[in-house]
Design a protein around this motif. Structure first.
Motif, PDB file in Angstrom:
ATOM      1  N   ASP A 110      37.278  43.183  35.364  1.00 24.03           N
ATOM      2  CA  ASP A 110      36.403  44.036  34.548  1.00 24.03           C
ATOM      3  C   ASP A 110      37.082  45.275  33.998  1.00 24.03           C
ATOM      4  O   ASP A 110      36.426  46.242  33.611  1.00 24.03           O
ATOM      5  CB  ASP A 110      35.176  44.465  35.372  1.00 24.03           C
ATOM      6  CG  ASP A 110      35.562  45.068  36.719  1.00 24.03           C
ATOM      7  OD1 ASP A 110      36.720  45.509  36.863  1.00 24.03           O
ATOM      8  OD2 ASP A 110      34.706  45.090  37.630  1.00 24.03           O
ATOM      9  N   GLY A 111      38.419  45.264  33.981  1.00 19.97           N
ATOM     10  CA  GLY A 111      39.143  46.393  33.414  1.00 19.97           C
ATOM     11  C   GLY A 111      39.132  47.639  34.266  1.00 19.97           C
ATOM     12  O   GLY A 111      39.450  48.733  33.779  1.00 19.97           O
ATOM     13  N   ASP A 112      38.796  47.516  35.534  1.00 22.89           N
ATOM     14  CA  ASP A 112      38.750  48.665  36.444  1.00 22.89           C
ATOM     15  C   ASP A 112      40.172  49.005  36.884  1.00 22.89           C
ATOM     16  O   ASP A 112      40.790  48.279  37.665  1.00 22.89           O
ATOM     17  CB  ASP A 112      37.873  48.333  37.647  1.00 22.89           C
ATOM     18  CG  ASP A 112      37.729  49.518  38.600  1.00 22.89           C
ATOM     19  OD1 ASP A 112      38.306  50.584  38.313  1.00 22.89           O
ATOM     20  OD2 ASP A 112      37.042  49.368  39.625  1.00 22.89           O
ATOM     21  N   LEU A 113      40.692  50.133  36.416  1.00 20.56           N
ATOM     22  CA  LEU A 113      42.064  50.526  36.707  1.00 20.56           C
ATOM     23  C   LEU A 113      42.162  51.620  37.763  1.00 20.56           C
ATOM     24  O   LEU A 113      43.212  52.263  37.898  1.00 20.56           O
ATOM     25  CB  LEU A 113      42.745  51.003  35.418  1.00 20.56           C
ATOM     26  CG  LEU A 113      42.868  49.969  34.296  1.00 20.56           C
ATOM     27  CD1 LEU A 113      43.465  50.609  33.053  1.00 20.56           C
ATOM     28  CD2 LEU A 113      43.723  48.791  34.740  1.00 20.56           C
ATOM     29  N   LEU A 114      41.099  51.845  38.514  1.00 26.97           N
ATOM     30  CA  LEU A 114      41.092  52.940  39.479  1.00 26.97           C
ATOM     31  C   LEU A 114      42.199  52.786  40.521  1.00 26.97           C
ATOM     32  O   LEU A 114      43.031  53.685  40.704  1.00 26.97           O
ATOM     33  CB  LEU A 114      39.726  53.028  40.167  1.00 26.97           C
ATOM     34  CG  LEU A 114      39.624  54.082  41.291  1.00 26.97           C
ATOM     35  CD1 LEU A 114      39.908  55.468  40.739  1.00 26.97           C
ATOM     36  CD2 LEU A 114      38.262  54.018  41.962  1.00 26.97           C
ATOM     37  N   LEU A 115      42.210  51.641  41.241  1.00 28.07           N
ATOM     38  CA  LEU A 115      43.202  51.468  42.297  1.00 28.07           C
ATOM     39  C   LEU A 115      44.620  51.410  41.739  1.00 28.07           C
ATOM     40  O   LEU A 115      45.559  51.928  42.357  1.00 28.07           O
ATOM     41  CB  LEU A 115      42.907  50.197  43.101  1.00 28.07           C
ATOM     42  CG  LEU A 115      41.873  50.323  44.218  1.00 28.07           C
ATOM     43  CD1 LEU A 115      41.683  48.990  44.915  1.00 28.07           C
ATOM     44  CD2 LEU A 115      42.293  51.392  45.217  1.00 28.07           C
ATOM     45  N   ILE A 116      44.785  50.801  40.572  1.00 31.31           N
ATOM     46  CA  ILE A 116      46.114  50.745  39.970  1.00 31.31           C
ATOM     47  C   ILE A 116      46.599  52.149  39.629  1.00 31.31           C
ATOM     48  O   ILE A 116      47.759  52.503  39.875  1.00 31.31           O
ATOM     49  CB  ILE A 116      46.093  49.845  38.721  1.00 31.31           C
ATOM     50  CG1 ILE A 116      46.004  48.376  39.148  1.00 31.31           C
ATOM     51  CG2 ILE A 116      47.335  50.072  37.857  1.00 31.31           C
ATOM     52  CD1 ILE A 116      46.018  47.399  38.031  1.00 31.31           C
ATOM     53  N   THR A 117      45.719  52.973  39.082  1.00 30.56           N
ATOM     54  CA  THR A 117      46.097  54.343  38.747  1.00 30.56           C
ATOM     55  C   THR A 117      46.402  55.148  40.001  1.00 30.56           C
ATOM     56  O   THR A 117      47.361  55.926  40.031  1.00 30.56           O
ATOM     57  CB  THR A 117      44.980  55.032  37.941  1.00 30.56           C
ATOM     58  OG1 THR A 117      44.696  54.252  36.776  1.00 30.56           O
ATOM     59  CG2 THR A 117      45.398  56.432  37.516  1.00 30.56           C
ATOM     60  N   VAL A 118      45.598  54.967  41.057  1.00 30.39           N
ATOM     61  CA  VAL A 118      45.842  55.679  42.314  1.00 30.39           C
ATOM     62  C   VAL A 118      47.187  55.264  42.913  1.00 30.39           C
ATOM     63  O   VAL A 118      47.985  56.112  43.354  1.00 30.39           O
ATOM     64  CB  VAL A 118      44.696  55.411  43.320  1.00 30.39           C
ATOM     65  CG1 VAL A 118      45.049  55.956  44.700  1.00 30.39           C
ATOM     66  CG2 VAL A 118      43.398  56.048  42.827  1.00 30.39           C
ATOM     67  N   GLY A 119      47.448  53.952  42.940  1.00 33.39           N
ATOM     68  CA  GLY A 119      48.725  53.475  43.464  1.00 33.39           C
ATOM     69  C   GLY A 119      49.898  54.000  42.663  1.00 33.39           C
ATOM     70  O   GLY A 119      50.920  54.436  43.220  1.00 33.39           O
ATOM     71  N   ALA A 161      44.066  61.381  33.287  1.00 30.29           N
ATOM     72  CA  ALA A 161      43.047  61.717  32.287  1.00 30.29           C
ATOM     73  C   ALA A 161      42.521  60.463  31.605  1.00 30.29           C
ATOM     74  O   ALA A 161      41.317  60.343  31.332  1.00 30.29           O
ATOM     75  CB  ALA A 161      43.631  62.675  31.256  1.00 30.29           C
ATOM     76  N   ARG A 162      43.429  59.496  31.357  1.00 27.42           N
ATOM     77  CA  ARG A 162      42.995  58.245  30.726  1.00 27.42           C
ATOM     78  C   ARG A 162      41.989  57.512  31.596  1.00 27.42           C
ATOM     79  O   ARG A 162      41.056  56.873  31.091  1.00 27.42           O
ATOM     80  CB  ARG A 162      44.207  57.348  30.486  1.00 27.42           C
ATOM     81  CG  ARG A 162      43.862  55.955  29.958  1.00 27.42           C
ATOM     82  CD  ARG A 162      45.092  55.070  29.929  1.00 27.42           C
ATOM     83  NE  ARG A 162      44.765  53.730  29.427  1.00 27.42           N
ATOM     84  CZ  ARG A 162      44.372  52.719  30.188  1.00 27.42           C
ATOM     85  NH1 ARG A 162      44.256  52.884  31.495  1.00 27.42           N
ATOM     86  NH2 ARG A 162      44.096  51.535  29.645  1.00 27.42           N
ATOM     87  N   LEU A 163      42.163  57.605  32.910  1.00 27.09           N
ATOM     88  CA  LEU A 163      41.253  56.920  33.823  1.00 27.09           C
ATOM     89  C   LEU A 163      39.812  57.375  33.613  1.00 27.09           C
ATOM     90  O   LEU A 163      38.880  56.565  33.661  1.00 27.09           O
ATOM     91  CB  LEU A 163      41.679  57.191  35.263  1.00 27.09           C
ATOM     92  CG  LEU A 163      40.848  56.532  36.369  1.00 27.09           C
ATOM     93  CD1 LEU A 163      40.954  55.018  36.277  1.00 27.09           C
ATOM     94  CD2 LEU A 163      41.292  57.028  37.733  1.00 27.09           C
TER      95      LEU A 163
END
Length: 403
Positions: A110-119, A161-163
């Motif tokens: 679903d395009g959720d980039l939260l964990l990828i951005t955190v990692g 910020a993009r997140l």
């Protein structure tokens, strides 16, 4: 013996027998989980005929994985002190990789980039700390190290910020913003090293890239193995299945052979100024190898009728990565090695064109046969190259004897 703390200074670029350290090898292992997740998700997208939705996610997530590996690798080549602070910061980066890997399924779903951005944030913070330490302890490279730390921190703030902003934007806008930020990442080394390059070791870098290539090929083996296990468990194994398994293994072996024909270390040693193109351009080589793993998994699944796309599309899921790999190798190594490129451009380009034409026969041939034909093209490239090498060696010997 590893010292608790030592002064961080540039490694000697002429150091003999420089090889990957056990810590670097352990660091690479954390990327296995991330790459496996990306390959699996891309395979699912191809199988369900949602390739248009899966490909952008694949390119974006794979960029994050590849860039995190690349930036650590080049830093380590220049500044690996292997003391306690260095090891602990490397462990922190490894933890970031695992967090990123955990976020891959959500990014594709679903395009959720939260964990990828955190990692990614965890990895970049650790790298900034490494560069700040280099700035404090290596007077010669201080200005370059400070530029790296500042620019990495600035671009990382943009990723965060993009997140938050991206949640309200259409998918196309998110992809466009990602492309801009990825370009900013690529610009960091160009900007930081504009007044002098860090003292990375050419043969060490060549070995590190070779090891990452082997990891990607290993993921292809794993992806195909998972598919094979499901077919055997279901009792669907046939003669075509055996042919596909054998052809797939031979294809991976051929890709490995092609990659390691070129003397990357020698080229990087002679032409350090062209390392940016060679190093950055490997994104296409590595992405092609990851996509090949997904294609092989889809191919195996197609034999058990679990894939929802036709045979031609399945064949192209293997042919396109192989063709991209062959072309990318020429584009990267010709400027680096010049006339000393082992594989001739015509050999690679003709081979790539033939590989792309083979899937057109998928409607009249079995899928396993099309993979076999692609494998035979790669084998032919190797055979022609080996014969050309023998001819050049013989000519050089005759010339030396005459003189």
């Amino acid at each position: 013996m590893t010292l608790p703390v030592t002064r961080m200074r540039h490694r000697d670029i002429d150091e003999k027998h420089r090889a990957s350290t056990p810590l670097e090898l352990l660091f690479d292992l954390t990327f296995v989980a991330a790459i496996q997740a990306v390959v699996t998700q891309l395979a699912h997208g191809i199988e369900s005929d949602h390739i248009a939705e899966a490909l952008p996610n694949f390119f974006m997530v794979f960029f994050a994985i590849w860039w995190a590996w690349l930036t650590f690798t080049w830093f380590a080549s220049a500044y690996d002190t292997d003391d306690v602070p260095y090891r602990l910061l490397t462990m922190l980066q490894m933890g970031g990789v695992l967090v990123l890997a955990a976020g891959v399924p959500a990014a594709f779903a679903d395009g959720d980039l939260l964990l990828i951005t955190v990692g990614y944030f965890i990895m970049r913070i650790a790298l900034i700390a490494q560069w700040l330490r280099a700035a404090a302890q290596d007077a010669e490279g201080r200005s370059t190290a400070l530029r790296y730390a500042a620019e990495i921190g600035f671009v990382q703030a943009l990723w965060v910020a993009r997140l938050f902003i991206g949640q309200e934007l259409p998918v196309a806008w998110n992809v466009a913003i990602f492309a801009v930020l990825a370009a900013c990442e690529l610009a960091i080394p160009l900007w930081a090293e504009r007044r002098g390059m860090t003292r990375w070791h050419p043969h060490h870098i060549a070995e590190r890239y070779g090891l990452f290539t082997i990891i990607l090929l290993g993921e292809s083996v794993l992806a195909a193995t998972i598919g094979v296990q499901s077919i055997v468990t279901a009792g669907d194994a046939t003669g075509e299945f055996v042919l596909l398994a054998a052809s797939g293994l031979a294809l991976l072996f051929g890709i490995w052979w092609v990659y390691f024909l070129e003397p990357a270390g020698d080229g990087l040693e002679r032409r350090r100024g062209r390392s940016f193109v060679w190093g950055f351009g490997h994104y296409f080589v590595f992405a092609a190898l990851a996509a090949l793993g997904a294609g092989l998994e889809v191919g195996v699944q197609s034999l058990s009728h679990h894939a929802e796309i036709d045979s031609t599309a399945v064949a192209y899921s293997i042919a396109i990565p192989v063709a991209v790999f062959l072309v990318a190798m020429q584009v990267l190594y010709r400027p680096l090695l010049g006339s000393q490129t082992v594989i001739r451009p015509a050999t690679s380009l003709v081979g790539a064109a033939v590989v792309l034409a083979i899937p057109l026969l998928a409607s009249v041939l079995s899928f396993a046969t099309t993979v076999l034909l692609i494998t035979l093209v790669v084998a032919a490239i190797i055979a022609v190259t080996v014969l050309q090498q023998r001819s050049r060696s013989a000519a050089a010997s005759l010339g030396g004897g005459a003189s």
